[in-house]
Design a protein around this motif. Structure first.
Motif, PDB file in Angstrom:
ATOM      1  N   ALA A 121       0.830  -1.205   0.000  1.00 26.98           N
ATOM      2  CA  ALA A 121       0.000   0.000   0.000  1.00 26.98           C
ATOM      3  C   ALA A 121       0.865   1.256   0.000  1.00 26.98           C
ATOM      4  O   ALA A 121       0.519   2.272  -0.614  1.00 26.98           O
ATOM      5  N   GLY A 122       1.992   1.192   0.689  1.00 30.62           N
ATOM      6  CA  GLY A 122       2.909   2.329   0.699  1.00 30.62           C
ATOM      7  C   GLY A 122       3.699   2.459  -0.580  1.00 30.62           C
ATOM      8  O   GLY A 122       4.127   3.561  -0.955  1.00 30.62           O
ATOM      9  N   ALA A 123       3.890   1.335  -1.303  1.00 27.89           N
ATOM     10  CA  ALA A 123       4.709   1.351  -2.513  1.00 27.89           C
ATOM     11  C   ALA A 123       3.965   1.874  -3.728  1.00 27.89           C
ATOM     12  O   ALA A 123       4.546   2.558  -4.584  1.00 27.89           O
ATOM     13  N   ILE A 124       2.680   1.560  -3.834  1.00 23.31           N
ATOM     14  CA  ILE A 124       1.928   1.886  -5.055  1.00 23.31           C
ATOM     15  C   ILE A 124       1.984   3.375  -5.417  1.00 23.31           C
ATOM     16  O   ILE A 124       2.234   3.721  -6.578  1.00 23.31           O
ATOM     17  N   PRO A 125       1.785   4.307  -4.472  1.00 26.69           N
ATOM     18  CA  PRO A 125       1.795   5.724  -4.858  1.00 26.69           C
ATOM     19  C   PRO A 125       3.142   6.222  -5.387  1.00 26.69           C
ATOM     20  O   PRO A 125       3.179   7.231  -6.107  1.00 26.69           O
ATOM     21  N   VAL A 126       4.242   5.569  -5.031  1.00 24.87           N
ATOM     22  CA  VAL A 126       5.554   6.060  -5.466  1.00 24.87           C
ATOM     23  C   VAL A 126       6.061   5.344  -6.700  1.00 24.87           C
ATOM     24  O   VAL A 126       7.117   5.683  -7.238  1.00 24.87           O
ATOM     25  N   LEU A 127       5.334   4.336  -7.181  1.00 19.23           N
ATOM     26  CA  LEU A 127       5.730   3.641  -8.399  1.00 19.23           C
ATOM     27  C   LEU A 127       5.417   4.484  -9.622  1.00 19.23           C
ATOM     28  O   LEU A 127       4.419   5.208  -9.663  1.00 19.23           O
ATOM     29  N   THR A 128       6.247   4.385 -10.631  1.00 21.56           N
ATOM     30  CA  THR A 128       6.060   5.122 -11.866  1.00 21.56           C
ATOM     31  C   THR A 128       5.520   4.184 -12.938  1.00 21.56           C
ATOM     32  O   THR A 128       6.103   3.139 -13.205  1.00 21.56           O
ATOM     33  N   GLY A 129       4.398   4.549 -13.532  1.00 20.24           N
ATOM     34  CA  GLY A 129       3.852   3.761 -14.626  1.00 20.24           C
ATOM     35  C   GLY A 129       2.711   2.867 -14.194  1.00 20.24           C
ATOM     36  O   GLY A 129       2.732   2.275 -13.119  1.00 20.24           O
ATOM     37  N   GLY A 130       1.715   2.782 -15.058  1.00 20.37           N
ATOM     38  CA  GLY A 130       0.525   1.994 -14.742  1.00 20.37           C
ATOM     39  C   GLY A 130       0.809   0.518 -14.589  1.00 20.37           C
ATOM     40  O   GLY A 130       0.192  -0.154 -13.749  1.00 20.37           O
ATOM     41  N   ASP A 131       1.719  -0.024 -15.397  1.00 23.06           N
ATOM     42  CA  ASP A 131       2.017  -1.454 -15.318  1.00 23.06           C
ATOM     43  C   ASP A 131       2.593  -1.820 -13.950  1.00 23.06           C
ATOM     44  O   ASP A 131       2.226  -2.838 -13.355  1.00 23.06           O
ATOM     45  N   ALA A 132       3.520  -0.988 -13.471  1.00 26.46           N
ATOM     46  CA  ALA A 132       4.134  -1.250 -12.174  1.00 26.46           C
ATOM     47  C   ALA A 132       3.104  -1.138 -11.056  1.00 26.46           C
ATOM     48  O   ALA A 132       3.071  -1.961 -10.131  1.00 26.46           O
ATOM     49  N   GLN A 133       2.258  -0.126 -11.122  1.00 28.36           N
ATOM     50  CA  GLN A 133       1.231   0.045 -10.097  1.00 28.36           C
ATOM     51  C   GLN A 133       0.219  -1.095 -10.133  1.00 28.36           C
ATOM     52  O   GLN A 133      -0.225  -1.578  -9.096  1.00 28.36           O
ATOM     53  N   GLU A 134      -0.140  -1.538 -11.341  1.00 24.70           N
ATOM     54  CA  GLU A 134      -1.078  -2.652 -11.464  1.00 24.70           C
ATOM     55  C   GLU A 134      -0.493  -3.927 -10.873  1.00 24.70           C
ATOM     56  O   GLU A 134      -1.190  -4.681 -10.174  1.00 24.70           O
ATOM     57  N   ALA A 135       0.794  -4.169 -11.122  1.00 26.42           N
ATOM     58  CA  ALA A 135       1.450  -5.357 -10.582  1.00 26.42           C
ATOM     59  C   ALA A 135       1.459  -5.332  -9.059  1.00 26.42           C
ATOM     60  O   ALA A 135       1.153  -6.327  -8.399  1.00 26.42           O
ATOM     61  N   ALA A 136       1.816  -4.176  -8.483  1.00 22.12           N
ATOM     62  CA  ALA A 136       1.865  -4.062  -7.027  1.00 22.12           C
ATOM     63  C   ALA A 136       0.471  -4.214  -6.422  1.00 22.12           C
ATOM     64  O   ALA A 136       0.297  -4.853  -5.380  1.00 22.12           O
ATOM     65  N   ALA A 137      -0.539  -3.647  -7.093  1.00 24.33           N
ATOM     66  CA  ALA A 137      -1.910  -3.762  -6.593  1.00 24.33           C
ATOM     67  C   ALA A 137      -2.376  -5.213  -6.628  1.00 24.33           C
ATOM     68  O   ALA A 137      -3.094  -5.671  -5.726  1.00 24.33           O
ATOM     69  N   GLY A 138      -1.958  -5.946  -7.668  1.00 23.39           N
ATOM     70  CA  GLY A 138      -2.332  -7.353  -7.762  1.00 23.39           C
ATOM     71  C   GLY A 138      -1.753  -8.178  -6.630  1.00 23.39           C
ATOM     72  O   GLY A 138      -2.437  -9.031  -6.048  1.00 23.39           O
ATOM     73  N   ILE A 139      -0.485  -7.929  -6.304  1.00 21.43           N
ATOM     74  CA  ILE A 139       0.149  -8.660  -5.202  1.00 21.43           C
ATOM     75  C   ILE A 139      -0.465  -8.233  -3.875  1.00 21.43           C
ATOM     76  O   ILE A 139      -0.717  -9.069  -2.996  1.00 21.43           O
TER      77      ILE A 139
END
Length: 258
Positions: A124-142
């Motif tokens: 939850a803390g990582a998603i806002p600082v990730l760059t790019g939709g693919d990276a955010q989608e991957a983190a949200a999935g996990i």
């Protein structure tokens, strides 16, 4: 330097200051990889069931995504680290007993509780600082999978909250609260046990399960999950101090985020 260049440089600095901090996706995924190494090893040592398969799959995905930049698993302590954490959580109530997650099912699920909520708040803390939709989608999935794991564990622990954890003589619900209190103390004050606070006001003494009110989903006042910074995550994983490797990671984590 030309005046126009000075103003351009100043403007760029102001943009960086004003914008939310972003992180290199590989750095974030490598930080997460450390946690998945820990969870994968923990579950695989017990029984290669669904949780273990999920964590091993997460680890493989993160390695594949980071590619050549992926870090190796750090040194992990699955042995005495649990007893260190339990001693800190229970304080004088721990006595001289040595806690092992593999002694019985209750100990194992209490130990899993330590990890799963931590993983959810880390992503939850990582998603806002990730760059790019693919990276955010991957983190949200996990994050979603870790949240499912955490919910199942919290439900089981609540339904069996009146069981007594031996040899401590402490009910499961109170044991969980002690672990939650410790995580909150060292991890930014963001944590909740499996009952609402009023129901555990006297958790140092005996409880009757019928009086407990469930808190299966730990959330803030807006019903959102908590988010932790890397330092808050490491403070828990290191046993109290993010600057001093220990507990589950005796030599620290690998990667640029420490």
């Amino acid at each position: 330097m030309a005046l126009s260049n000075v103003w351009f440089t100043l403007a760029a600095v102001l943009v960086v200051i004003a914008s939310p901090a972003k992180a290199n996706s590989n750095d974030v995924f490598n930080f997460a990889l450390n946690l998945e190494c820990l969870e994968g090893q923990f579950y695989s040592y017990a029984a290669y069931a669904e949780f273990a398969r999920d964590e091993v799959a997460h680890l493989a995905f993160l390695r594949r995504t980071a590619g050549a930049a992926a870090v190796p698993c750090p040194q992990i302590n699955i042995g005495s680290s649990f007893d260190t954490i339990i001693q800190a959580a229970l304080e004088s109530r721990a006595g001289n007993s040595v806690f092992s997650p593999y002694d019985n099912d209750v100990n194992f699920l209490l130990s899993a509780f330590l990890f799963e909520d931590l993983g959810v708040t880390a992503f939850a803390g990582a998603i806002p600082v990730l760059t790019g939709g693919d990276a955010q989608e991957a983190a949200a999935g996990i994050l979603g999978v870790e949240a499912y794991h955490g919910g199942l564990l919290r439900q089981w622990l609540f339904e069996n909250g009146d069981l007594v954890v031996q040899p401590y003589g402490i009910q499961v619900v109170s044991f969980v609260q002690a672990l939650s209190d410790l995580r909150g103390k060292v991890g930014g004050g963001k944590d909740q046990g499996i009952t609402i606070p009023a129901a555990v006001a006297s958790y140092y003494g005996p409880n009757i399960l019928g009086f407990f009110q469930a808190n299966i989903v730990p959330t803030d006042s807006d019903a959102k999950i908590f988010a932790r910074t890397p330092k808050e995550v490491l403070a828990i994983a290191y046993g109290g101090d993010a600057t001093k490797p220990g507990a589950f990671f005796p030599s620290g984590v690998n990667g640029n985020i420490k």
